[in-house]
Design an enzyme around this catalytic site. Sequence first.
Site, PDB file in Angstrom:
ATOM      1  N   ASP A  77      45.004  30.041  45.275  1.00 16.18           N
ATOM      2  CA  ASP A  77      43.915  30.905  45.717  1.00 16.18           C
ATOM      3  C   ASP A  77      42.638  30.111  45.980  1.00 16.18           C
ATOM      4  O   ASP A  77      41.836  30.476  46.843  1.00 16.18           O
ATOM      5  CB  ASP A  77      43.651  31.995  44.686  1.00 16.18           C
ATOM      6  CG  ASP A  77      44.721  33.095  44.721  1.00 16.18           C
ATOM      7  OD1 ASP A  77      45.536  33.090  45.663  1.00 16.18           O
ATOM      8  OD2 ASP A  77      44.734  33.943  43.809  1.00 16.18           O
ATOM      9  N   THR A 191      40.224  40.625  40.868  1.00 18.20           N
ATOM     10  CA  THR A 191      41.296  40.120  40.006  1.00 18.20           C
ATOM     11  C   THR A 191      41.074  38.644  39.656  1.00 18.20           C
ATOM     12  O   THR A 191      41.985  37.981  39.161  1.00 18.20           O
ATOM     13  CB  THR A 191      42.668  40.292  40.683  1.00 18.20           C
ATOM     14  OG1 THR A 191      42.608  39.771  42.011  1.00 18.20           O
ATOM     15  CG2 THR A 191      43.069  41.753  40.734  1.00 18.20           C
ATOM     16  N   ALA A 192      39.869  38.145  39.895  1.00 18.95           N
ATOM     17  CA  ALA A 192      39.560  36.746  39.595  1.00 18.95           C
ATOM     18  C   ALA A 192      38.579  36.678  38.415  1.00 18.95           C
ATOM     19  O   ALA A 192      38.842  37.255  37.363  1.00 18.95           O
ATOM     20  CB  ALA A 192      39.008  36.065  40.853  1.00 18.95           C
ATOM     21  N   TYR A 193      37.452  36.007  38.583  1.00 13.07           N
ATOM     22  CA  TYR A 193      36.489  35.826  37.502  1.00 13.07           C
ATOM     23  C   TYR A 193      36.033  37.159  36.932  1.00 13.07           C
ATOM     24  O   TYR A 193      35.917  37.343  35.715  1.00 13.07           O
ATOM     25  CB  TYR A 193      35.303  35.021  38.040  1.00 13.07           C
ATOM     26  CG  TYR A 193      34.322  34.507  37.003  1.00 13.07           C
ATOM     27  CD1 TYR A 193      34.555  34.648  35.631  1.00 13.07           C
ATOM     28  CD2 TYR A 193      33.151  33.864  37.404  1.00 13.07           C
ATOM     29  CE1 TYR A 193      33.660  34.163  34.697  1.00 13.07           C
ATOM     30  CE2 TYR A 193      32.252  33.372  36.481  1.00 13.07           C
ATOM     31  CZ  TYR A 193      32.498  33.533  35.125  1.00 13.07           C
ATOM     32  OH  TYR A 193      31.603  33.051  34.207  1.00 13.07           O
ATOM     33  N   SER A 196      38.281  38.555  34.322  1.00  9.70           N
ATOM     34  CA  SER A 196      38.288  37.810  33.062  1.00  9.70           C
ATOM     35  C   SER A 196      37.100  38.155  32.173  1.00  9.70           C
ATOM     36  O   SER A 196      37.140  37.907  30.962  1.00  9.70           O
ATOM     37  CB  SER A 196      38.317  36.299  33.339  1.00  9.70           C
ATOM     38  OG  SER A 196      37.073  35.837  33.814  1.00  9.70           O
ATOM     39  N   ALA A 215      29.354  37.924  28.887  1.00 11.46           N
ATOM     40  CA  ALA A 215      28.889  37.866  27.493  1.00 11.46           C
ATOM     41  C   ALA A 215      27.498  38.483  27.326  1.00 11.46           C
ATOM     42  O   ALA A 215      26.544  37.809  26.934  1.00 11.46           O
ATOM     43  CB  ALA A 215      28.897  36.415  26.994  1.00 11.46           C
TER      44      ALA A 215
END
Length: 295
Positions: A77, A191-193, A196, A215
């Site tokens: 990707d 669906t990437a960073y 997560s 965070a």
Amino acid sequence: MTSRKLRFAIVGNTYQAKKSASVQKILNCLAMHEAEVCMEREFHRFLVHGQHLSLDGVEVFDGNDFEADFTVSMGGDGTFLKTASMVGEKQIPIIGVNTGRLGFLADINPPEIDPMVQAIYEGDYAIDTRTVLQVETDGQPLSGCPFALNDVAILKRDVAAMITVRTTINGDYVTTYLADGLVISTPTGSTAYSLSVGGPIIVPGTHVFSITAVAPHSLNVRPLVLSEDSEITLTVESRSHNFLVALDGRSEKLPDSTRLTLRKAPYRVKVVKRAGQKYFHTLRDKMMWGADQRG
């Protein structure tokens, strides 16, 4: 079925020596169709000098100085994102051949190369159009490409304290995030960073962006989904007086006096998909939903 000669531009990953067989496979397949082929110079040099492949008849190009009917991304990707930035506004459909790991974007596996090329010549394929994010700065300009297919991340530097990001949408104040960063994602990048750090999975074609804190200092901060026609303005403060902005992983440092404006880019990226391919099938497969992993 097309009878005219097609031209393909190939971009690849120079860190995957063992995957060069896939390149040879697609070159052989294109040669059978008498296609014209050009290749990114760095990738061409890697294959000729590093992998000792014979690339007779393959033209070479630099950067985005190419024209083609289709562009082939050979890698994962990350390579696909690089290819998308090179294609830019050209509107050339991208074929993503997955020689990497997960492969949400580059989802054509090496054994599927021959049938995929045949399907292209027969016109038996689909085109997905994907929204792109554009970033403008009020202050120090970005040195790299200001467009992102996946996401734009605003991040603290190294071990610096958390940053504050004052956020407005269409001129209306939303909130000031206290966090390690902020990820603004397209549906493609959901669906990437973004995923997560707890962002939502967004189905392509839904014409929205998401904003997710990295965070966050407060646990009541939740992801926000907004129309892709929105204009997002971000003002960052940091104890180190600078921060990182990453567009599809390409990061650079900016002073915290820089104001960022994010909006939908004036073009979309075209992605070649197999005819009949369903997004939720891909999602179940890549996310391993329903798989029993109890050993």
